[in-house]
Design an enzyme around this catalytic site. Structure first.
Site, PDB file in Angstrom:
ATOM      1  N   PRO A 136       0.567  -1.314  -0.065  1.00  0.00           N
ATOM      2  CA  PRO A 136      -0.049  -0.408   0.082  1.00  0.00           C
ATOM      3  C   PRO A 136       1.137   1.300  -0.069  1.00  0.00           C
ATOM      4  CG  PRO A 136      -0.348  -0.936   2.096  1.00  0.00           C
ATOM      5  CD  PRO A 136       0.706  -1.702   1.206  1.00  0.00           C
ATOM      6  N   PRO A 137      -0.036   2.206  -0.392  1.00  0.00           N
ATOM      7  CA  PRO A 137       0.617   3.647  -0.643  1.00  0.00           C
ATOM      8  C   PRO A 137       1.835   3.776   1.145  1.00  0.00           C
ATOM      9  CG  PRO A 137      -0.780   3.931  -1.428  1.00  0.00           C
ATOM     10  CD  PRO A 137      -1.225   2.713  -0.694  1.00  0.00           C
ATOM     11  N   GLU A 183     -22.315  10.500  20.757  1.00  0.00           N
ATOM     12  CA  GLU A 183     -20.878   9.852  20.766  1.00  0.00           C
ATOM     13  C   GLU A 183     -21.485   9.159  22.319  1.00  0.00           C
ATOM     14  OE1 GLU A 183     -18.743  10.285  19.142  1.00  0.00           O
ATOM     15  OE2 GLU A 183     -19.559  11.938  17.751  1.00  0.00           O
TER      16      GLU A 183
END
Ligand code: ADP
Ligand code: ZN
Length: 632
Positions: free
Chosen positions: A218-219, A439
């Protein structure tokens, strides 16, 4: 993340050219201005009269002199002559010239002085003005245009010269110590380093070294860094070029760039040639509509160069890609990129080590705990972690501290994950209340279920990346496997935010879209990829396409099956929603108290959250026990 210092190179020699260009422009502008002013002066001081009036004045003897200009006559009146049509104070007039054989004898007869000006302009000057300057001007405009194109397409003037783009370093100065984790990748590269040290050792026996290796991952996982480290360890020249630099709008440019690159590599051998994003040229040649001549030519050139070059010289080609599946099979044949080195996302220890590598140049306080940060950053790659350390250092400076403390690092993790705090976004009191309940809903569902990660922090300070609030969970240890129960519990946590809004306000807002997206894709993956459904058993319904990029799932089954899959996903979501509702309703009082506390404080820690929650859960256990005691 490949640096490109070649831009600097380009600018260096353009300095004096720029000065010359400016001088040229100034002189051209001055010439124009002079001409315009002159014309204006002539127009202002002289008045145009008809030719017939001129002839009339000649006859009447008003005229002192006539100057034959190239396209008109300049007429000066005698002093004191006052013809009726004359209004001009300067006494100078103009008229267009109508060729008239009688005019000259007439002027002679009337004793009028006539002449035509001699061109005093030197032929050189006029040649310069009319030829050289325009040519230079064209040339520079052309240069400017091509330079503007240069950035994107690699330059029209230097067609085929790869030098402009090749990034070359004789000493990268990077060693394996700068690359944390990635031990398997390093191991595979050690042999290449040894070979570069002493190519003859191999050629004497007749052993053929691999010409190239493909770094896949992956990058941001450190592929470029690894390639540089190989060059640094072997102390050889490092040449790098991005695959996209080869692909030009002109057919043949890419191929000649490849040729140049290999020539350069041979000149500076032993060397490492690093081609980033090789998929840009190495894409499979079949199944393309129309095809792409330029890319195909470039690829062919690359293949033939790889076959052709002399291995005994000590040149190794490293290439990086995050889409190995699209590469042309010819590239992966023995003798080309036949070695594949996987550069995975770092695991817990890897992340901790990467943090340490990057923390070396940063002053860290005694309370910094890299393991904790590593735990909080599951899924982050090396580039992210490097970025986090830097963000933390920046924050420490902002706070006026001398060293980075743990809080800076934790905040930096959040900045990288959720964006910066957006203090100027003011939520209304009602919105704040909703976000707060939302939340706390997530946090409650996490705390009240077994297979979940503990809550680290809850905040309702909006973030630049869109989140209005944020519940941070932190695993106690790195997990490589996830059970069905854990996945379901996580879906419940994701849905619990919105569920809390429903329970408290009996209304629905738009704030849960990201939760819904994540919950749905998780539920879908459970059924389509992990065989966690009753109905489909262990059948694969979707496969992952770009494993190293976005990891998008592509369906492998019929439309009918897909419809059924959708139904199963819906079932999971519904079940999770119900579970979330039960959990939240069972702790409605705790929800109220914690939410009010959060509204007041805006950010609370996991401990503060647990302290309040414990009051309710312990009470319950106690009442349960007393109830049991009573029955017995
Ligand atoms: P890629 O080429 O795989 O996209 P890079 O090699 O350009 O990634 O990595 C970008 C930056 O991330 C590096 O310059 C380095 O600072 C950091 N980095 C990535 N992986 C590591 C690692 N394993 N150890 C140390 N730093 C790393
Ligand atoms: Zn949410």
């Amino acid at each position: 993340m490949n640096e490109q210092p070649n831009n600097e190179k380009k600018d260096n020699n353009s300095g004096d050219k720029g000065l010359f260009l400016k001088l040229l422009l100034v002189s051209v502008i001055l010439t124009f201005a002079f001409n315009i002013i002159n014309t204006y002066r002539v127009l202002r001081e002289t008045m145009e009269i008809p030719y017939s009036t001129f002839l009339e004045w000649v006859d009447k003897g008003y005229i002192e002199s006539v100057v034959f200009k190239s396209d008109n006559l300049e007429i000066t009146l005698k002093k004191g002559a006052k013809p009726d049509k004359a209004v001009n104070t300067s006494g100078v007039y103009r008229t267009g010239y109508i060729p008239n054989d009688d005019l000259i004898p007439k002027l002679v007869k009337k004793k009028i002085e006539f002449s035509t000006p001699v061109e005093y302009n030197s032929p050189y000057l006029s040649f310069f003005l009319s030829w050289v300057i325009p040519l230079l001007l064209f040339f520079f405009i052309f240069r400017m245009l091509t330079r503007a194109f240069d950035g994107r397409m690699g330059g029209v003037m230097g067609v085929g010269r790869s030098n402009a783009k090749v990034y070359m370093e004789h000493e990268t100065g990077v060693t394996f110590n700068d690359v944390a984790g990635q031990d398997e990748a390093k191991e595979s590269l050690v042999e290449i380093i040894d070979y570069l040290h002493d190519p003859e050792k191999y050629s004497k026996i007749g052993a053929k070294q691999p010409k190239g290796a493909l770094l896949v991952g992956p990058p941001g996982t450190g592929k470029t860094l690894l390639a540089k480290a190989v060059a640094g360890e072997a102390k050889v020249t490092f040449l790098s070029l991005s695959g996209s630099d080869f692909v030009e709008m002109f057919v043949g440019v890419g191929a000649s760039r490849v040729r140049d690159l290999f020539k350069q590599a041979q000149e500076s051998a032993p060397s490492i040639v690093f081609i980033d994003e090789i998929d840009a040229i190495g894409k499979s040649r079949d199944n393309q509509i129309g095809g792409n001549d330029e890319r195909e030519q470039t690829l062919n050139q690359l293949l033939s160069e790889m076959d052709g070059f002399d291995t005994s010289k000590g040149i190794v080609i490293l290439a990086a890609t995050n889409r190995p599946e699209v590469l042309d099979k010819a590239l992966l044949r023995p003798g080309r990129f036949d070695r594949r080195i996987i550069v995975e996302k770092p695991d817990l220890i890897g992340r901790e080590n990467i943090l340490k590598v990057h923390a070396k140049n940063v002053k860290m306080g005694p309370d910094v705990d890299f393991k904790k940060i590593a735990l909080a950053t599951s899924g982050a790659v090396g580039a992210d972690l490097a970025n986090m350390v830097n963000e933390a250092a920046l924050r420490a400076v902002r706070m006026g501290r001398e060293e980075v403390v743990q809080e800076d690092l934790l905040e930096a993790v959040e900045v990288v994950i959720a964006g910066k705090e957006k203090k100027d976004r003011i939520l209304s009191d009602k919105e704040k209340e909703i976000v707060s309940y939302h939340e706390v809903g997530h946090a409650l569902a996490a705390a009240l279920q077994k297979n979940t990660q503990p809550v680290q922090k809850i905040t309702i300070v909006p973030r630049t990346m869109g989140a209005l609030g944020y519940t941070m969970q932190m695993p106690e240890e790195e997990k490589y496997l996830m059970s069905k129960d854990e996945m379901f519990a996580e879906i419940v946590v994701l849905l619990a935010g919105r569920t809390a809004e429903e329970v408290k306000f009996n209304s629905i807002t738009t704030g849960a879209s990201n939760d819904i997206e994540r919950a749905t894709s998780m539920a879908r993956a459970m059924i389509s990829q992990y065989g966690m459904s009753e109905h489909f058993d262990m059948m694969q319904l979707e496969s992952i396409q770009n494993r190293y990029l976005d990891g998008r799932a592509v369906s492998d089954c019929s439309a009918e099956t897909l419809a059924r899959l959708d139904n199963e996903v819906l079932e999971v979501i519904k079940k999770a929603h119900k579970t979330a509702r039960e959990l939240i309703e069972s702790q409605a009082d705790a929800l109220d108290e914690i939410s009010r506390f959060l509204i007041e404080r805006e950010t609370i820690t996991g401990e503060e959250f647990m302290d309040i929650l414990k009051k309710y859960t312990v009470q319950e256990e106690a009442t349960d026990e007393t109830a049991e005691n009573q029955t017995t």
